[in-house]
Structures are given as C-alpha cells and as structure tokens.
Design a protein around this motif. Structure first.
Motif, PDB file in Angstrom:
ATOM      1  N   ARG A  94       0.859  -1.203   0.000  1.00  0.00           N
ATOM      2  CA  ARG A  94       0.000   0.000   0.000  1.00  0.00           C
ATOM      3  C   ARG A  94       0.886   1.240   0.000  1.00  0.00           C
ATOM      4  O   ARG A  94       1.910   1.263   0.694  1.00  0.00           O
ATOM      5  N   VAL A 130       9.595  -0.070   0.541  1.00  0.00           N
ATOM      6  CA  VAL A 130      10.507   0.321  -0.532  1.00  0.00           C
ATOM      7  C   VAL A 130       9.884   1.484  -1.296  1.00  0.00           C
ATOM      8  O   VAL A 130       8.750   1.880  -1.030  1.00  0.00           O
ATOM      9  N   MET A 188       4.425   9.674  -6.471  1.00  0.00           N
ATOM     10  CA  MET A 188       5.299   8.704  -7.126  1.00  0.00           C
ATOM     11  C   MET A 188       6.643   9.367  -7.446  1.00  0.00           C
ATOM     12  O   MET A 188       7.649   9.062  -6.885  1.00  0.00           O
ATOM     13  N   THR A 189       6.672  10.341  -8.372  1.00  0.00           N
ATOM     14  CA  THR A 189       7.918  11.019  -8.667  1.00  0.00           C
ATOM     15  C   THR A 189       7.858  12.428  -8.125  1.00  0.00           C
ATOM     16  O   THR A 189       6.818  12.930  -7.747  1.00  0.00           O
ATOM     17  N   GLY A 190       9.015  13.068  -8.127  1.00  0.00           N
ATOM     18  CA  GLY A 190       9.081  14.387  -7.554  1.00  0.00           C
ATOM     19  C   GLY A 190       8.338  15.404  -8.387  1.00  0.00           C
ATOM     20  O   GLY A 190       8.088  15.236  -9.567  1.00  0.00           O
ATOM     21  N   GLY A 191       7.939  16.497  -7.755  1.00  0.00           N
ATOM     22  CA  GLY A 191       7.251  17.548  -8.463  1.00  0.00           C
ATOM     23  C   GLY A 191       8.224  18.391  -9.251  1.00  0.00           C
ATOM     24  O   GLY A 191       9.430  18.154  -9.227  1.00  0.00           O
ATOM     25  N   PRO A 197      15.879   6.005  -3.636  1.00  0.00           N
ATOM     26  CA  PRO A 197      14.756   6.866  -3.299  1.00  0.00           C
ATOM     27  C   PRO A 197      14.128   6.453  -1.967  1.00  0.00           C
ATOM     28  O   PRO A 197      14.254   5.294  -1.557  1.00  0.00           O
ATOM     29  N   ASP A 232       8.226   4.642  -0.068  1.00  0.00           N
ATOM     30  CA  ASP A 232       6.895   5.243  -0.008  1.00  0.00           C
ATOM     31  C   ASP A 232       5.797   4.192  -0.161  1.00  0.00           C
ATOM     32  O   ASP A 232       4.641   4.525  -0.376  1.00  0.00           O
ATOM     33  N   VAL A 233       6.190   2.915  -0.084  1.00  0.00           N
ATOM     34  CA  VAL A 233       5.211   1.838  -0.145  1.00  0.00           C
ATOM     35  C   VAL A 233       5.396   0.947   1.079  1.00  0.00           C
ATOM     36  O   VAL A 233       6.503   0.498   1.360  1.00  0.00           O
TER      37      VAL A 233
END
Lengths: 164, 140
Positions: free
Chosen positions: A23, A137, B1-4, B130, B133-134
């Motif tokens: 998530r 990750v 997801m990716t940077g602004g 990176p 974020d998950v």
C-alpha cells in the motif's frame, strides 16, 4: 469445482510460501490510485525452476528492473472454505506466456479477504526478490520486483470474510 | 510517485563520474602527445599515460552505455586511478624537473578518478536510493 479444475489444469501448481499486501504511504500524486493495494503472492524460487514457463518467469524477475503488467489475469477461487484455502490461476500471453496455479493457505489473510473480493491488482514474485521488499521500498522498486496483473472480483469472498 | 517540478530529479553523481573519467582520459592522451615528459626513455611515462588514457576513455564510454555492472565499473575505475597514482613510483618517470608535469598530472588524475569512482559507488549503493513510499505487509 470449476475454479479448482482450472487451477489444477494450469501448467504448474505450486503453493505460495507467503503473501503480502503493498500500500502507498501517502495518496498517489498522479491519480493512478486504482493500482493499489497490490496483493502479492510469494513462491519459492526452486518451485519455478521445474517448468519452462516457471523458469521464464524466474528469469524475468531476475532480469533488469522494469514494471511488468501481464496481458492476462489472475483468477481467484475458493478451494476450501475451511482455512480458507484460495486458488489463484495465472493466465497470461504477453510479455510472458504463463499458465500457473498457485494454492494459497489464507488462514492469516482473513483481514484481507474483503480486499481480495473486490478484485485487486495481484502480483507474483519469489522469496529471493521479496526479501528486498520487506520493511517498505520506493514505488518503482516495489513494482519492478513483482509481475502484475488485474484480477476479477470474487463476491463469495465477501461472505467468507464476514463469516470469519 | 515522482518528484514535483520544484524537486531536483535524483543524484547527478553517476553521470559526473562517467563524464570526468572520459575527460581525464582524453586529457591524458593529449598530454602524452603534446606534454613535456623530458627525454623519452622507452616504454615509460609517455606510453603509460597514453594507454591509461585510452583505458579511461573506454571505461567511461562503457559506463555511459550501461554495459558494466556497478561492481565491475568501480573495480576498473579504482584500478585505473590507483595505477596512475602508483605509476610515477613504479615506472621510470625520471624524477627530474622534466618529469614533474607528468608526475603531478598522473597523481592528480589518478586521485580524482579513484575518489570519484568510490564516491559514485557509495552514492549508488545508499544515497541515491529513493525514499520508501510503499508499505509492505507480509503474511506467512
């Protein structure tokens, strides 16, 4: 029974060693929120070496990192309500030709049955690749360590979730 | 997801290692052709710099096209840089006024390539990763 037959007619049937749920930690910024959550099946690397398709999948997972969305689907079925035990049939043509059945003992997944009933994105990976996912990750790494496909909703899992 | 749009997109160090390695390799080749190495004494400073320069350029190009793993690229870069640092001590550079340019150049270029290669490897190994974020929850 038909679902069980479909699972056993797959080229190879294996038992999932673990399952995982991925998530995002924060709301997706590009709007592709229908991807999440991702339900992951973790199979033993050695189990995949027994058939050609399994070896192809293993080579793909061990190859250069890239997000792979199969042209096909994961079909969930309930093999036994006692447990429960779920069956997942993977049928895909590109970029990998796959016909694999995975049996998933779901005793520890009761809390996830409602999510599975809705037809989430399902992925398959190996124990060795899953090691890199533990603890969290980044999105790109997470999606490149697992082969993904959509699954169809399975409403009977909802009642199973409510009963358990 | 990716940077602004206001965020810097990732580290630039890997590209810098490749670019600097190629540039310094070219510099070595040019120096060996036009630089003052004093009286040439066979296969020594001039040919060493010329060959090492070619190796450095080749290494940089292989890094640029992604044909090397990080381990191999780091080992090769460290070997090339280390050899340039040691070459004035192991080969006949003369240790005279005439050889000062070659000696200092080799030391400087060798140290630079070694340091950048090691820094690039460390950066790729940790700093460039990176942020997670998950969340991944595993069920047995």
């Amino acid at each position: 029974m038909a679902d069980m037959l479909a699972t056993t007619m797959a080229n190879q049937v294996m038992i999932a060693r673990e399952a995982m749920v991925l998530r995002p930690r924060r709301a997706d910024r590009d709007g592709s929120t229908d991807l999440w959550p991702v339900f992951g099946l973790i199979v033993d690397d050695h189990d995949l070496t027994r058939t050609r398709q399994g070896r192809d999948l293993l080579a793909h997972l061990n190859g250069p990192s890239a997000v792979t969305l199969l042209d096909g689907s994961f079909v969930l079925s309930v093999l036994s309500e006692d447990g429960p035990v779920l069956g997942v049939t993977v049928s895909a043509t590109t970029p990998l030709a796959l016909s694999i059945g995975v049996v998933l003992p779901a005793r520890s997944l009761r809390a996830e049955l409602g999510m599975l009933a809705e037809g989430p994105t399902i992925g398959i990976t190996t124990l060795s690749r899953a090691q890199r996912l533990r603890g969290g990750v980044d999105t790109q790494t997470a999606l490149s360590l697992i082969v993904l496909a959509r699954s169809e909703p399975l409403p009977c899992l909802t009642s199973l979730a409510e009963a358990s | 997801m990716t940077g602004g749009p206001d965020e810097i997109a990732g580290t630039q160090l890997p590209g810098a290692v490749t670019g600097v390695t190629i540039t310094l390799g070219c510099w070595l080749i040019v120096l060996s052709t036009h630089g003052d190495y004093g009286a040439p004494t066979g296969f020594d400073a001039v040919w060493n710099d010329r060959l090492v320069g070619l190796v450095a350029v080749a290494l940089g190009l292989l890094r640029a096209v992604g044909r090397l793993t990080l381990t191999v690229a780091t080992a090769a870069g460290t070997a090339v840089g280390g050899w340039l640092v040691l070459a004035p001590l192991l080969l006949d550079y003369g240790f005279s006024t005439d050889s000062t340019l070659a000696t200092l150049t080799d030391f400087a270029i060798g140290a630079t390539i070694t340091a950048l290669t090691v820094a690039g490897a460390l950066d790729r190994g940790a700093g460039a990763r990176p942020p997670a974020d998950v969340d991944v929850v595993t069920r047995p």
